[in-house]
Design an enzyme around this catalytic site. Structure first.
Site, PDB file in Angstrom:
ATOM      1  N   SER A 265      -1.763  30.469  10.411  1.00  0.00           N
ATOM      2  CA  SER A 265      -1.074  31.416  11.203  1.00  0.00           C
ATOM      3  C   SER A 265      -0.328  32.337  10.389  1.00  0.00           C
ATOM      4  CB  SER A 265       0.057  30.985  12.330  1.00  0.00           C
ATOM      5  OG  SER A 265       1.274  30.637  11.584  1.00  0.00           O
ATOM      6  N   LYS A 266      -0.205  33.568  10.993  1.00  0.00           N
ATOM      7  CA  LYS A 266       0.764  34.662  10.116  1.00  0.00           C
ATOM      8  C   LYS A 266       1.912  34.060   9.635  1.00  0.00           C
ATOM      9  CE  LYS A 266       2.633  39.365  10.857  1.00  0.00           C
ATOM     10  NZ  LYS A 266       4.035  39.125  10.587  1.00  0.00           N
TER      11      LYS A 266
END
Ligand code: GLU
Length: 512
Positions: A265-266
C-alpha cells in the site's frame, strides 16, 4: 484465421496510478506486442464521486515515461470509441433495459432506509453477509415483487430506481482463468449487483462488460482484486448473448509488502521510505502528495525491467531484458499464481545495472544537468571525466554529480573525524613534499606521474604511503572516502592539486 488479440488497461482516474496498475499496463502491453495485437487504454470514470482531477494526465504521463503507449486511447482514439466511459453514458441504459427485457435484470425502488432495514433484519437473524440476492429480493420493492401496473406507475412518476442483475438461484458458474486455471463459484454466493445507478450512470460491472464487448477485447488481464467479480462478468456475457466473443481472463497475482504480509500500500512506501508510484503526485485540491520512482532517479528501462519481474519470470537465470526482449520472452503461462513480494533493493540493483550499461557520454549529460541546477556550468570534457570517475559508485544518475562535485569545488572545510585521526606529522611531511614535487613537475600529470611523485614524497621521509593515504585524500577532497584518488588528481591537474594541498596544510592543525 485466428482472431486479432486486443487487450485493454482500464484504470479509474481516482488518484495517482499505483505501481500495481503500472505492472498491469505493462503486462497488457507486452502480451499485445508479443501476439501482434493491440493495446487499448480506457478510462473508467463512471464513478463521479471518486473522480480526481489530474489523475488521467498522470496515467498518460506514466505510460509515456515507460514507453508503453497504447495503440488506442482517449488522446489517440481508434474506431471503437469513446475511450472514456463517461462519454458513452447515453448508451448504457439500452443495454441494462435489454437485460430487463430478457428477464436477467430488474428495477429496484428500495430507499436507503429500506435497504438499511433489510441489512439490520438479516444481521439480527445472524446472516454473516447480508446482501440483496436471490432470496432477499423476494421481500424487497422491485419489479419482481410489485405488480406490473405499480412498476409502470413508479417509472412514469419519475420515482428513483436502480437496475439490478438477477442472479440465478442455483447454478455453478465456471471460468477458466489463464493464470489460476478453473475457477468455480456457486451463484448462491453472488448478490444482485446494481448495474444502473439512480443517477443514470452505469456501475463498473455493466460499463466494463459493455465496453469490452464493443471494443472487441479478446483478453482481460487485470489485478487479482477483480477475480471475485469475474463470475458475475461471465454471467453478464451469457445474459447478453455474447458468450461466443467473451474475452479470456487472466488475473495477475498481488503485489505484496516486502515481508510478504498483505498487499503493498501507499503507507508501506511512506513507512519504509520508497515510492510505490511511478511519478511524483500532488493533488491540488486535498494536498495529497506521493513520491515517484522517476523523480528518485530510476531509469525508465530499469524500472520497466524490475516491474516485469514482479510476478513473471522467463524460466531461466537471465534478469536483464530490454523492452523488446521482454516482449519476445513474455507469456501469460509464466506468470505466477503467488503474490510477488516488493523488493526495493532489487529495483536499485536494476537501476545500477542499467546505469553501468550507459556510455560515459550519456552519463555526462546527467552530470551537466545536475551541476547546472546548482549553478555550475561544466565542460563536456570534464563531465565525461566525472562520469567515468563515479559511474561504478552510484545507484541514481543524480548521484554522479554529488560524487564528482569535488572536482569542481575545492574543500572549504575538512571532515573533523578523519582529521582527528589522520592529520599527523607524517602526513604533513609527505604532503608538503608532494606539493613541492608537483610544482617542480613539468608536463601534464597522468596516472603514472601522479602516483610516482607521491611515492617519492613518502620515500623521501621513509614513511609508508598506506599510513598517510587517508590524510592525502582529506587534504584534496575534504573527506575520508570517495572515488579513485589518483584519477581525481589527474583530472584536477598539478596546479589545482598543489593549491588544495597548500590550503589544507595551512588550515589543519596537526594532532601530534
Ligand atoms: N476500472 C477498474 C480498475 O480501476 C478496471 C478493472 C478491470 O480491468 O476490469 O482497476
Amino acid at each position: 484465421m485466428s482472431q486479432q488479440v486486443r487487450v485493454r488497461f482500464a484504470p479509474s482516474p481516482t488518484g495517482p496510478l499505483h505501481i500495481g496498475g503500472v505492472r498491469t499496463a505493462l503486462y497488457n502491453y507486452l502480451f499485445a506486442h508479443k501476439m501482434g495485437g493491440q493495446f487499448i487504454l480506457r478510462i473508467e470514470d463512471t464513478d463521479q464521486t471518486r473522480f480526481v482531477p489530474g489523475a488521467e494526465d498522470y496515467i498518460r504521463e506514466s505510460l509515456e515515461w515507460l514507453g508503453i503507449q497504447p495503440d488506442e486511447s482517449p488522446w489517440n482514439p481508434g474506431s471503437v470509441g469513446p475511450y472514456r466511459q463517461s462519454e458513452r453514458k447515453p448508451d448504457y441504459m439500452q443495454y441494462a433495459l435489454d437485460l430487463v427485457e430478457k428477464g436477467h435484470a430488474y428495477y429496484a425502488f428500495d430507499t436507503a432506509e429500506e435497504l438499511e432495514a433489510m441489512r439490520e433484519r438479516l444481521t439480527a437473524a445472524r446472516v454473516v453477509q447480508p446482501q440483496y440476492n436471490s432470496i432477499t429480493r423476494t421481500q424487497m420493492k422491485n419489479s419482481l415483487t410489485l405488480s406490473e401496473e405499480e412498476v409502470k406507475e413508479r417509472l412514469e412518476s419519475g420515482a428513483p430506481y436502480v437496475i439490478r442483475v438477477k442472479i440465478p438461484r442455483k447454478e455453478e458458474v465456471r471460468m477458466n482463468d489463464l493464470i489460476r486455471g478453473w475457477v468455480m463459484v456457486h451463484s448462491s454466493t453472488l448478490d444482485d449487483k446494481v448495474l444502473m445507478k439512480s443517477d443514470g450512470m452505469p456501475t463498473y460491472h455493466l460499463a466494463n462488460i459493455v465496453d469490452d464487448h464493443l471494443m472487441g477485447i479478446t483478453h482481460v488481464i487485470r489485478g487479482e482484486e477483480w477475480l471475485p467479480s469475474a463470475p458475475l462478468h461471465v454471467l453478464l456475457y451469457r445474459f447478453f448473448g455474447w458468450e461466443d466473443t467473451m474475452p479470456q481472463f487472466a488475473h495477475l497475482p498481488l503485489l505484496l509488502k516486502p515481508d510478504g504480509n498483505g498487499k503493498l500500500s501507499k503507507r508501506d512506501g511512506d513507512r519504509l521510505g520508497f515510492p510505490v508510484f511511478p511519478l511524483n503526485w500532488e493533488n491540488k485540491v486535498d494536498g495529497d502528495t506521493a513520491s515517484g520512482f522517476r523523480e528518485q532517479g530510476y531509469l525508465p528501462e530499469a524500472f520497466l525491467n524490475f516491474l516485469a519481474f514482479l510476478g513473471w519470470n522467463p524460466g531461466d537465470e537471465r534478469e536483464i531484458f530490454s523492452k523488446k526482449e521482454l516482449t519476445e520472452a513474455f507469456s501469460l503461462e509464466r506468470i505466477g499464481k503467488a503474490g510477488a513480494k516488493f523488493d526495493i533493493a532489487k529495483a536499485k540493483w536494476y537501476n545500477e545495472q542499467y546505469l553501468r550499461q550507459m556510455s560515459d557520454e550519456e552519463l555526462a549529460k546527467f552530470v551537466i544537468h545536475e551541476a547546472q541546477k546548482e549553478g555550475y556550468s561544466l565542460s563536456n570534457e570534464l563531465a565525461v571525466a566525472a562520469a567515468q570517475l563515479t559511474r561504478d559508485r552510484v545507484t541514481f544518475p543524480q548521484e554522479l554529480w554529488k560524487e564528482s562535485k569535488l572536482l569542481v569545488v575545492a574543500p572549504q572545510s575538512f571532515d573533523d573525524q578523519v582529521a582527528e585521526k589522520r592529520w599527523n606529522q607524517d602526513a604533513i611531511k609527505v604532503l608538503s613534499s608532494y606539493a613541492e614535487k608537483l610544482q617542480a613537475f613539468e608536463g601534464k600529470l597522468d596516472l603514472d606521474s601522479a602516483k610516482e611523485l607521491l611515492g617519492q614524497a613518502a620515500e623521501a621521509h621513509e614513511i609508508k604511503l598506506g599510513k598517510v593515504m587517508q590524510a592525502v585524500r582529506l587534504a584534496v577532497t575534504g573527506s575520508g572516502a570517495g572515488p579513485d584518488l589518483m584519477q581525481v588528481f589527474v583530472i584536477l591537474g598539478k596546479d589545482e592539486l598543489a593549491k588544495r594541498i597548500s590550503f589544507a596544510l595551512a588550515e589543519l592543525k596537526p594532532i601530534d
